[in-house]
Design a protein around this motif. Structure first.
Motif, PDB file in Angstrom:
ATOM      1  N   GLY A 267     -22.568  31.268   1.425  1.00  0.00           N
ATOM      2  CA  GLY A 267     -21.450  30.572   1.562  1.00  0.00           C
ATOM      3  C   GLY A 267     -21.701  29.268   2.189  1.00  0.00           C
ATOM      4  O   GLY A 267     -20.627  28.553   2.415  1.00  0.00           O
ATOM      5  N   GLY A 268     -23.101  28.982   2.512  1.00  0.00           N
ATOM      6  CA  GLY A 268     -23.344  27.719   2.921  1.00  0.00           C
ATOM      7  C   GLY A 268     -23.229  26.420   2.107  1.00  0.00           C
ATOM      8  O   GLY A 268     -23.106  26.767   0.778  1.00  0.00           O
ATOM      9  N   GLY A 269     -23.287  25.404   2.466  1.00  0.00           N
ATOM     10  CA  GLY A 269     -23.050  24.307   1.596  1.00  0.00           C
ATOM     11  C   GLY A 269     -22.916  22.930   2.201  1.00  0.00           C
ATOM     12  O   GLY A 269     -22.860  22.815   3.207  1.00  0.00           O
ATOM     13  N   LEU A 270     -22.493  21.969   1.230  1.00  0.00           N
ATOM     14  CA  LEU A 270     -22.416  20.595   1.837  1.00  0.00           C
ATOM     15  C   LEU A 270     -20.707  20.434   1.916  1.00  0.00           C
ATOM     16  O   LEU A 270     -20.082  20.801   0.908  1.00  0.00           O
ATOM     17  N   VAL A 271     -20.318  20.093   2.937  1.00  0.00           N
ATOM     18  CA  VAL A 271     -18.678  19.682   3.133  1.00  0.00           C
ATOM     19  C   VAL A 271     -18.673  18.474   3.933  1.00  0.00           C
ATOM     20  O   VAL A 271     -19.417  18.076   4.996  1.00  0.00           O
ATOM     21  N   GLN A 272     -17.303  17.862   3.786  1.00  0.00           N
ATOM     22  CA  GLN A 272     -17.071  16.679   4.620  1.00  0.00           C
ATOM     23  C   GLN A 272     -16.375  17.016   5.933  1.00  0.00           C
ATOM     24  O   GLN A 272     -15.776  18.091   6.003  1.00  0.00           O
ATOM     25  N   ALA A 273     -16.688  16.208   6.872  1.00  0.00           N
ATOM     26  CA  ALA A 273     -16.221  16.746   8.047  1.00  0.00           C
ATOM     27  C   ALA A 273     -14.447  16.922   7.997  1.00  0.00           C
ATOM     28  O   ALA A 273     -13.928  16.128   7.490  1.00  0.00           O
TER      29      ALA A 273
ATOM     30  N   VAL B 187     -19.974  41.029   7.382  1.00  0.00           N
ATOM     31  CA  VAL B 187     -19.283  40.173   8.379  1.00  0.00           C
ATOM     32  C   VAL B 187     -18.862  38.702   7.953  1.00  0.00           C
ATOM     33  O   VAL B 187     -19.772  38.092   7.126  1.00  0.00           O
ATOM     34  N   TYR B 188     -17.917  38.120   8.236  1.00  0.00           N
ATOM     35  CA  TYR B 188     -17.587  36.843   7.772  1.00  0.00           C
ATOM     36  C   TYR B 188     -17.475  36.061   9.029  1.00  0.00           C
ATOM     37  O   TYR B 188     -17.236  36.173  10.018  1.00  0.00           O
ATOM     38  N   LEU B 189     -17.621  34.638   8.755  1.00  0.00           N
ATOM     39  CA  LEU B 189     -17.337  33.500   9.619  1.00  0.00           C
ATOM     40  C   LEU B 189     -16.521  32.375   9.026  1.00  0.00           C
ATOM     41  O   LEU B 189     -17.186  31.728   8.083  1.00  0.00           O
ATOM     42  N   GLN B 190     -15.535  32.399   9.121  1.00  0.00           N
ATOM     43  CA  GLN B 190     -14.398  31.123   8.468  1.00  0.00           C
ATOM     44  C   GLN B 190     -14.684  30.098   9.645  1.00  0.00           C
ATOM     45  O   GLN B 190     -14.406  30.109  10.761  1.00  0.00           O
ATOM     46  N   MET B 191     -15.004  28.923   9.202  1.00  0.00           N
ATOM     47  CA  MET B 191     -15.170  27.795   9.808  1.00  0.00           C
ATOM     48  C   MET B 191     -14.458  26.525   9.241  1.00  0.00           C
ATOM     49  O   MET B 191     -14.234  26.188   8.375  1.00  0.00           O
ATOM     50  N   ASN B 192     -13.375  26.225  10.426  1.00  0.00           N
ATOM     51  CA  ASN B 192     -12.486  25.117   9.937  1.00  0.00           C
ATOM     52  C   ASN B 192     -12.718  24.009  10.743  1.00  0.00           C
ATOM     53  O   ASN B 192     -13.527  23.748  11.781  1.00  0.00           O
ATOM     54  N   SER B 193     -12.213  22.802  10.480  1.00  0.00           N
ATOM     55  CA  SER B 193     -12.513  21.647  11.167  1.00  0.00           C
ATOM     56  C   SER B 193     -13.711  21.430  11.322  1.00  0.00           C
ATOM     57  O   SER B 193     -14.110  20.966  12.546  1.00  0.00           O
ATOM     58  N   LEU B 194     -14.714  21.330  10.378  1.00  0.00           N
ATOM     59  CA  LEU B 194     -16.050  21.403  10.933  1.00  0.00           C
ATOM     60  C   LEU B 194     -16.502  19.737  11.039  1.00  0.00           C
ATOM     61  O   LEU B 194     -15.848  18.764  10.731  1.00  0.00           O
TER      62      LEU B 194
ATOM     63  N   SER C 186     -13.856  22.791   5.364  1.00  0.00           N
ATOM     64  CA  SER C 186     -13.893  24.212   5.967  1.00  0.00           C
ATOM     65  C   SER C 186     -14.869  24.988   4.946  1.00  0.00           C
ATOM     66  O   SER C 186     -15.078  24.839   3.755  1.00  0.00           O
ATOM     67  N   LEU C 187     -15.557  25.912   5.400  1.00  0.00           N
ATOM     68  CA  LEU C 187     -16.367  26.980   4.844  1.00  0.00           C
ATOM     69  C   LEU C 187     -16.237  28.301   5.505  1.00  0.00           C
ATOM     70  O   LEU C 187     -15.910  28.570   6.472  1.00  0.00           O
ATOM     71  N   ARG C 188     -16.578  29.400   4.186  1.00  0.00           N
ATOM     72  CA  ARG C 188     -16.497  30.674   4.771  1.00  0.00           C
ATOM     73  C   ARG C 188     -17.867  31.235   4.533  1.00  0.00           C
ATOM     74  O   ARG C 188     -18.120  31.387   3.429  1.00  0.00           O
ATOM     75  N   LEU C 189     -18.412  31.769   5.626  1.00  0.00           N
ATOM     76  CA  LEU C 189     -19.821  32.312   5.205  1.00  0.00           C
ATOM     77  C   LEU C 189     -19.657  34.053   5.364  1.00  0.00           C
ATOM     78  O   LEU C 189     -18.698  34.572   5.862  1.00  0.00           O
TER      79      LEU C 189
END
Length: 123
Positions: free
Chosen positions: A7-13, A78-85, A16-19
């Protein structure tokens, strides 16, 4: 137990990404799980953890309110939802299985580790 993180990758500030991280065989229902991260030149740091039954979670202060950890028992995932990176979230992210039912924030509390998945947040 082998853990595979995706689930990793490149995202703008602000994005969101979900691992996700799946064990190659069913993890013990008595073990907690967690996520850590490591930026270049820095020590591995705690991000989030979840207890053996999913009833208790903990977060590092710098991700509280932006990240959410969850787990799916049927698939040992197991998941990790990441918002407002933010750019400072850029790091290799690692999942892990704890030694006990309620994982702590220390690396030494965990016995199995997955390979890292790189998250890069551009400004």
């Amino acid at each position: 137990v082998q853990l595979q993180a995706f689930g990793g990758g490149l995202v703008q500030a602000g994005g969101s990404l979900r691992l996700s991280c799946t064990a190659t065989r069913r993890t013990s229902s008595n073990n907690g799980m967690g996520w850590f991260r490591q930026a270049p030149g820095k020590e591995r740091e705690f991000v989030a953890s979840i207890s053996y039954n999913g009833g208790s979670t903990a977060y590092a202060a710098n991700v509280q309110g932006r990240f959410t950890i969850s787990r799916e028992f049927a698939s040992s995932t197991v998941y990790l939802q990441m918002n407002s990176l933010k750019p400072e979230d850029t790091a290799d992210y690692y999942c892990a299985v704890s030694r006990g039912s309620h994982p702590g924030r220390q690396v030494t509390n965990y016995k199995y580790w997955g390979q890292g998945t790189l998250v890069t947040v551009s400004s």
